[in-house]
Design a protein around this motif. Structure first.
Motif, PDB file in Angstrom:
ATOM      1  N   SER A  50     119.905  51.457  54.867  1.00 30.15           N
ATOM      2  CA  SER A  50     119.636  51.910  56.238  1.00 30.15           C
ATOM      3  C   SER A  50     118.172  51.665  56.599  1.00 30.15           C
ATOM      4  N   ASP A 176     125.242  49.681  60.634  1.00 31.46           N
ATOM      5  CA  ASP A 176     125.076  50.644  59.550  1.00 31.46           C
ATOM      6  C   ASP A 176     126.325  51.512  59.438  1.00 31.46           C
ATOM      7  N   GLU A 177     127.220  51.128  58.553  1.00 32.39           N
ATOM      8  CA  GLU A 177     128.463  51.849  58.305  1.00 32.39           C
ATOM      9  C   GLU A 177     129.224  52.191  59.581  1.00 32.39           C
TER      10      GLU A 177
HETATM   11 MG   LIG Z   1     122.372  54.517  54.709  1.00 35.33          MG
END
Ligand SMILES: [Mg+2]
Ligand SMILES: Nc1ncnc2c1ncn2[C@@H]1O[C@H](COP(=O)(O)OP(=O)(O)OP(=O)(O)O)[C@@H](O)[C@H]1O
Ligand SMILES: Nc1ncnc2c1ncn2[C@@H]1O[C@H](COP(=O)(O)OP(=O)(O)OP(=O)(O)O)[C@@H](O)[C@H]1O
Ligand SMILES: [Mg+2]
Lengths: 239, 265
Positions: A50, A176-177
């Motif tokens: 991240s 991010d995810e």
């Molecule tokens: Mg992360």
């Protein structure tokens, strides 16, 4: 292939002044990314995935290294560019898809999704029409389009978030995810949209909880586990 | 890496507002020391910092109510040239009346409490030269409507209104002439939370629909987070750090900023 990003010697750590403490995130990362390429970031919790994405977006300030982005205005180092230029690029060329929607009170789902189009100068009615299509694609029920997402379920909010984040095609997309908390249909819709964007030339760097979802899109894997920061040509992705 | 960033390369427009190296001393108090700030057209600049750090003083200077001991101030607008601190009182008043809007924390500073709300807004238009009663009434009503003021209360004096409503009247007055610059000093402080959210929302709408350049001072970091594109952090009359809002909140560089951000999280 057209180069979109060239990252060189990028290093990021956090100085926590009150604790007199340094937290290292990643050290001396270099890689490149071309138009239409998809890079999967992997690494254990806390490896810095991240942090890398946020540094590329300039939410975080790197300590050293450069991030050369080929904007439509020419090459620019995102590590040092003026704030106003970064803000401009975020509106027009660099997108960031996160797990969470920033809902605002009294702003409807369709208005939130239409907002990036409005900022890009699309007239209100067209923008809303496209926004509704995007909401439909991600499976947001029609009776929610005019409602306020502040009260939506986690999954519903995430669908709105995706519709918004992906509505304007970008040159560079950071993910991010984005599939966390999504049902299977919405995950499939996301993969479809990413496939379209990739075909249209969007370069992507992403972290995925279940990389299997995006398996067909992955060109390369970058592992941020310390001492593993090497690029593997994609042969068989461990998913 | 220090954050002395290059001048913009992509965005070719000039900054709308540029305050350069401004200092101001009140007796022994150094209210501002060599402060510079800028805002691009359509941008929202947030200013945060501890009490007494000089935020309101800086905002009053941007509204030409105050003159610094040194420093300059320019606005990139048609027919506006040079260092605005050099303007005489009349020119300042005209410029502020027509191009700059301000909302004070204390509505008593911005409003005539016993005049009607629409009259307060119309007064602004009068100063700018509007004379037709019908046009005054119409434009004042439009501005109050855009500020989400309930129109059935047009004739009520601010003294009879709630704090949130008073802020809306100030806001209406500030935007009545479509200012190029909107200055806001703690616009939501002292309002209860639900009213705060409404005022914030109104500001957000104005920002989106009208692309007014804004400078907003607030102790409430939530307000700054919601509205500001960029944030400037002040302490003891000096600028500690400036950056994109998300950067200031997520990765503050300076020890003081870290303290400020973490204290309020
Ligand atoms: Mg992360
Ligand atoms: N804003 C921040 N301030 C201080 N430290 C931070 C900040 N953001 C991240 N870190 C630290 O940097 C390191 C990397 O965190 P990061 O969130 O990038 O990991 P990640 O690879 O995304 O992990 P996960 O898989 O859990 O999401 C961690 O030690 C984290 O605590
Ligand atoms: N007209 C004045 N005469 C004397 N001192 C002044 C005057 N205006 C401001 N000051 C002083 O200058 C300093 C900065 O004041 P300012 O009002 O700008 O602070 P601020 O950052 O807005 O604080 P707060 O967050 O409490 O509103 C303070 O020490 C204040 O007492
Ligand atoms: Mg003040």
């Amino acid at each position: 292939m057209t180069r979109v990003l060239e990252i060189s010697g990028l290093t990021k750590g956090f100085t926590l002044h009150h604790l007199n403490n340094q937290i290292a995130a990643f050290d001396d990362i270099s890689f490149t990314l071309d138009a239409g390429e998809f890079v999967l970031l992997k690494g254990a919790n806390g490896a810095g995935k991240s942090t890398l994405l946020r540094t590329l977006y300039r939410s975080y300030v790197p300590q050293s290294g450069s991030i050369t982005f080929q904007s439509s205005h020419g090459a620019i180092d995102l590590a040092r560019a003026a704030d106003v230029d970064i803000a401009h690029l975020r509106r027009t060329e660099i997108g960031f898809v996160t797990q969470f929607l920033l809902a605002r009170p009294r702003v409807s789902a369709e208005a939130i999704v239409a907002e990036p189009l409005r900022l890009a100068g699309v007239p209100q009615d067209d923008a809303l029409e496209q926004a509704r299509q995007a909401l439909a694609i991600f499976g947001v029920k029609q009776d929610l389009w005019r409602a306020y997402p502040t009260t939506f379920s986690g999954g519903e909010q995430q669908k709105v978030n995706l519709a918004r984040a992906l509505i304007v095609p970008q040159k560079l997309l950071l993910l991010d995810e984005p599939t966390a908390s999504l049902d299977a249909n919405a995950r499939a819709a996301l993969v479809n949209r990413l496939t379209e964007l990739k075909a249209a030339g969007t370069a992507m760097i992403g972290v995925f909880h279940h990389p299997g979802d995006v398996e067909k899109l992955i060109d390369r894997v970058i592992d941020l586990t310390p001492d593993m920061i090497a690029q593997e040509e994609r042969t068989d992705v461990a998913v | 890496m220090t954050l002395t960033l290059d001048a913009p390369r992509i965005v070719q427009t000039r900054a709308l507002l540029q305050v350069s190296n401004v200092s101001k001393t009140y007796g022994p108090v150094k209210a501002l020391q060599n402060v510079s700030a800028h805002a691009y057209p359509g941008e929202v600049l947030g200013i945060v910092g501890e009490s007494g750090s000089g935020k309101s003083t800086l905002l009053r200077m941007m509204n030409l109510e105050e003159t610094p001991d040194q420093g300059s101030y320019t606005l990139d607008l048609p027919d506006v040239q040079g260092n605005l601190f050099d303007l005489d009182r009349f020119a300042r008043r005209m410029l502020c009346a027509t191009r700059i809007g301000i909302v004070y924390q204390n509505p008593h500073l911005g409003l005539l409490m016993k005049h009607s709300s629409s009259g307060n807004v119309a007064e602004r238009l009068l100063v700018a030269g509007e004379r037709s009663f019908a046009v005054l009434r119409q434009k004042a009503t439009e501005a109050l409507d855009a500020s989400e003021f309930p129109l059935e209360r047009l004739d009520a004096p601010p003294a009879e209104l709630s704090g949130g409503m008073q802020q809306r009247v100030q806001l209406a007055k500030a935007i009545a002439l479509e200012p190029a610059l909107l200055l806001l000093d703690e616009p939501t402080t002292g309002l209860d939370v639900s009213v705060q959210a409404l005022v914030l929302d109104t500001l957000k709408r104005l920002q989106q629909d009208r692309k007014i350049t804004m400078v907003i001072v607030s102790h409430d970091l939530g307000v700054i987070r919601t509205l500001a594109d960029r944030v400037m952090v002040m302490r003891r009359g000096e600028v500690v750090e400036t950056g994109l809002a998300d950067q200031i909140f997520q990765d503050p560089q300076h020890a003081y900023t870290q303290q400020l951000v973490h204290a309020k999280l």
